[in-house]
Design an enzyme around this catalytic site. Structure first.
Site, PDB file in Angstrom:
ATOM      1  N   HIS A 122      27.696   6.668  41.907  1.00 54.97           N
ATOM      2  CA  HIS A 122      26.435   6.601  40.885  1.00 54.97           C
ATOM      3  C   HIS A 122      27.272   6.023  39.663  1.00 54.97           C
ATOM      4  O   HIS A 122      28.361   6.323  39.258  1.00 54.97           O
ATOM      5  CB  HIS A 122      26.269   8.077  40.516  1.00 54.97           C
ATOM      6  N   ASP A 199      32.380  14.315  42.464  1.00 56.15           N
ATOM      7  CA  ASP A 199      31.149  14.264  41.869  1.00 56.15           C
ATOM      8  C   ASP A 199      30.164  14.752  42.703  1.00 56.15           C
ATOM      9  O   ASP A 199      29.669  14.596  43.886  1.00 56.15           O
ATOM     10  CB  ASP A 199      30.370  12.495  41.800  1.00 56.15           C
ATOM     11  N   GLN A 202      25.016  15.974  43.704  1.00 58.86           N
ATOM     12  CA  GLN A 202      24.028  16.064  44.957  1.00 58.86           C
ATOM     13  C   GLN A 202      24.615  16.888  46.061  1.00 58.86           C
ATOM     14  O   GLN A 202      23.872  17.166  47.150  1.00 58.86           O
ATOM     15  CB  GLN A 202      23.796  14.588  45.488  1.00 58.86           C
ATOM     16  N   LYS A 225      19.711  19.688  38.330  1.00 59.85           N
ATOM     17  CA  LYS A 225      19.385  19.381  39.797  1.00 59.85           C
ATOM     18  C   LYS A 225      19.451  20.512  40.541  1.00 59.85           C
ATOM     19  O   LYS A 225      19.282  20.678  41.765  1.00 59.85           O
ATOM     20  CB  LYS A 225      20.376  18.298  40.110  1.00 59.85           C
ATOM     21  N   CYS A 365      20.536   4.442  39.886  1.00 62.56           N
ATOM     22  CA  CYS A 365      21.419   4.267  39.131  1.00 62.56           C
ATOM     23  C   CYS A 365      23.004   4.072  40.062  1.00 62.56           C
ATOM     24  O   CYS A 365      24.047   4.531  40.006  1.00 62.56           O
ATOM     25  CB  CYS A 365      21.882   5.540  38.173  1.00 62.56           C
TER      26      CYS A 365
HETATM   27  N1  C6P Z   1      21.237  11.050  39.758  1.00 58.88           N
HETATM   28  C1  C6P Z   1      19.092  10.266  40.633  1.00 58.88           C
HETATM   29  O1  C6P Z   1      17.968  10.325  40.569  1.00 58.88           O
HETATM   30  P1  C6P Z   1      23.318  13.568  35.260  1.00 58.88           P
HETATM   31  O2  C6P Z   1      22.303  12.555  34.828  1.00 58.88           O
HETATM   32  O3  C6P Z   1      24.441  13.555  34.491  1.00 58.88           O
HETATM   33  O4  C6P Z   1      22.926  14.774  35.355  1.00 58.88           O
HETATM   34  O5  C6P Z   1      23.782  13.294  36.786  1.00 58.88           O
HETATM   35  C2  C6P Z   1      24.245  11.923  37.210  1.00 58.88           C
HETATM   36  C3  C6P Z   1      24.691  11.833  38.607  1.00 58.88           C
HETATM   37  C4  C6P Z   1      25.912  11.862  38.939  1.00 58.88           C
HETATM   38  N2  C6P Z   1      26.384  11.505  40.252  1.00 58.88           N
HETATM   39  C5  C6P Z   1      25.164  11.521  41.106  1.00 58.88           C
HETATM   40  C6  C6P Z   1      25.457  11.529  42.569  1.00 58.88           C
HETATM   41  C7  C6P Z   1      23.883  11.563  40.863  1.00 58.88           C
HETATM   42  O6  C6P Z   1      22.899  11.615  41.633  1.00 58.88           O
HETATM   43  C8  C6P Z   1      23.419  11.853  39.376  1.00 58.88           C
HETATM   44  C9  C6P Z   1      22.181  11.712  39.039  1.00 58.88           C
HETATM   45  C10 C6P Z   1      19.855  11.131  39.508  1.00 58.88           C
HETATM   46  O7  C6P Z   1      19.537   9.923  41.544  1.00 58.88           O
HETATM   47  C11 C6P Z   1      19.315  10.539  38.337  1.00 58.88           C
HETATM   48  S1  C6P Z   1      19.902   8.795  37.965  1.00 58.88           S
END
Ligand code: C6P
Length: 416
Positions: A122, A199, A202, A225, A365
């Protein structure tokens, strides 16, 4: 017993209708819906306990401080880190990664040092490292994927070498769904003395995650999430790492003694929580952790594998539809990205919305990965605990409609 239908009753928003149809919420990788227990915890905090923490000695301040710190312990327990390392609350997974990039990366990386990451990251696990590389002269090296979206482990073995200082990778991809063999890669990193960041944005919400089993040094994820409120992120760090790092942000609460010329720092984790934190949302996140723990993360995972298998089987039957990522449902998380010949992903999502079905379209992203798949955008459905098989069918019907109207060339009829 895991019962998605009973679970649904805990989520007020699922009673909503969208465009005249019952809401089918399949954008859980972006953010999940919130159970009543989380909403109630938020309201309860503001109606009975609201105070600033770590500062006051009055009753409300003591209660709020205890509730906030109890969630820190709960969070550690949830990822197998009770009494092991430290949990820092941030704003989101993105901020957690930036904290490591700035506070660890800038201090430890030198020109020519290598940061190994993967093409399926991401942007929040790419851009912070690009910024650090620009400042320090470190170099980024990417592990590629095969046609099914699995990391090339042979290439990982070649890339992770004596110059590697950091290996940073996503546990479960938000686009292709691949669950990466983190423990195996962490072992490669350990052999060369590199630090490992995972990371978990997910993975932590969707499957049992144990930091000791992963063998990582840092784990980042977001509360929103996993049923929790927005505005809360987690950074877990292995013992000793945060203690050796300089602060990321300066201000109140992160200091021990402040003098005109210099200051000393509070102990970990407070050294990394400058200013008034997101007290209410952290406390409500505790209710989300309780909810998931009561379900059992192994049951959450099993439910998502079941839905993903069903969706893959159903969507594969649609003409001109390609699913990206591993063929085996149990090799992936509950995200399903796909393309439909001749229909732009944004049109797919708009038509789905007209059926009340919420999916996401775009690069998610993850531009490097989307490009690697030969696409400029994909459509994506992502599942969670409250989704049921009828919702997979609702998605399939909406997609059938999209395929049909674009085949007829009658896109005006697309949106109901
Ligand atoms: N992906 C998606 O729709 P934040 O925005 O900081 O809470 O999470 C960022 C992030 C980091 N790593 C992974 C693997 C992610 O999937 C995400 C967030 C969302 O896929 C929003 S772009």
């Amino acid at each position: 017993m895991f019962d998605a239908r009973a679970i649904r009753r805990d989520f007020p928003i699922l009673e909503r209708r969208v465009n005249g149809r019952p809401l089918v919420y399949l954008d859980n990788a972006a953010t999940t819906q919130k159970p009543r227990a989380v909403i109630d915890a938020l309201v309860r905090y503001y109606t009975t306990m609201n105070a600033n923490i770590h500062r006051g000695i009055h009753t409300l301040a003591i209660e709020a401080t205890e509730a906030y710190e109890a969630v820190r312990e709960k969070t550690a327990r949830f990822i197998g880190a009770e009494g092991y390392g430290a949990v820092v609350f941030t704003r989101n997974a993105t901020e957690s990664i930036n904290l490591v990039a700035r506070a660890w990366g800038e201090a430890n990386l030198r020109p020519g040092d290598e940061i190994v990451l993967t093409v399926m990251e991401h942007h929040s696990n790419i851009v912070p490292w690009q910024l650090v590389a620009r400042k320090t002269g470190a170099v980024l090296r990417y592990i590629d994927i095969d046609e099914e979206g699995h990391l090339l482990l042979e290439q990982a073995r070649e890339l992770i070498g004596p110059r590697t200082r950091l290996v940073t990778l996503v546990h479960a991809s938000n686009v292709v769904g691949t669950i990466n063999p983190v423990a195996e890669i962490a072992e490669m990193a350990r052999r060369v003395g590199a630090v490992v960041l995972v990371d978990g944005a997910q993975s932590v919400p969707h499957m049992p995650v144990d930091v000791r089993a992963l063998g990582c040094d840092f784990l980042a994820f977001s509360a929103h999430k996993m049923l929790g409120p927005t505005g809360v992120g987690v950074l877990w760090a292995a013992p000793g790492l945060l203690e050796a790092m300089e602060p990321f942000l300066g201000g109140g609460e992160m200091i021990a003694i402040v003098r005109p010329e210099e200051s000393t720092w509070a102990d970990v984790p407070h050294k990394f929580e400058a200013g008034t934190p997101n007290i209410a949302d952290v406390i409500a996140f505790g209710a989300a952790l309780d909810y998931l723990a009561a379900l059992g993360m192994e049951h959450v995972r099993a439910h998502e594998v079941e839905l993903t298998a069903l969706a893959m089987e159903r969507l594969r039957r649609l003409p001109g539809l390609t699913i990206f990522g591993p063929r085996e449902p149990d090799a992936r998380g509950g995200v399903l990205s796909f393309a439909i010949d001749g229909v732009h992903p944004h049109d797919v999502a708009t038509i789905a919305d007209s059926f009340g079905v919420a999916i996401r379209a775009g690069h998610h992203c993850a531009q490097i990965l989307t490009r690697r798949l030969g696409q400029s955008a994909t459509s994506r459905a992502s599942f969670y605990i409250y989704n049921v098989p009828e919702e997979v069918e609702a998605l399939a019907e909406a997609l059938e409609h999209a395929i049909e109207v674009f085949r007829r060339g009658d896109s005006r009829a697309a949106v109901r």
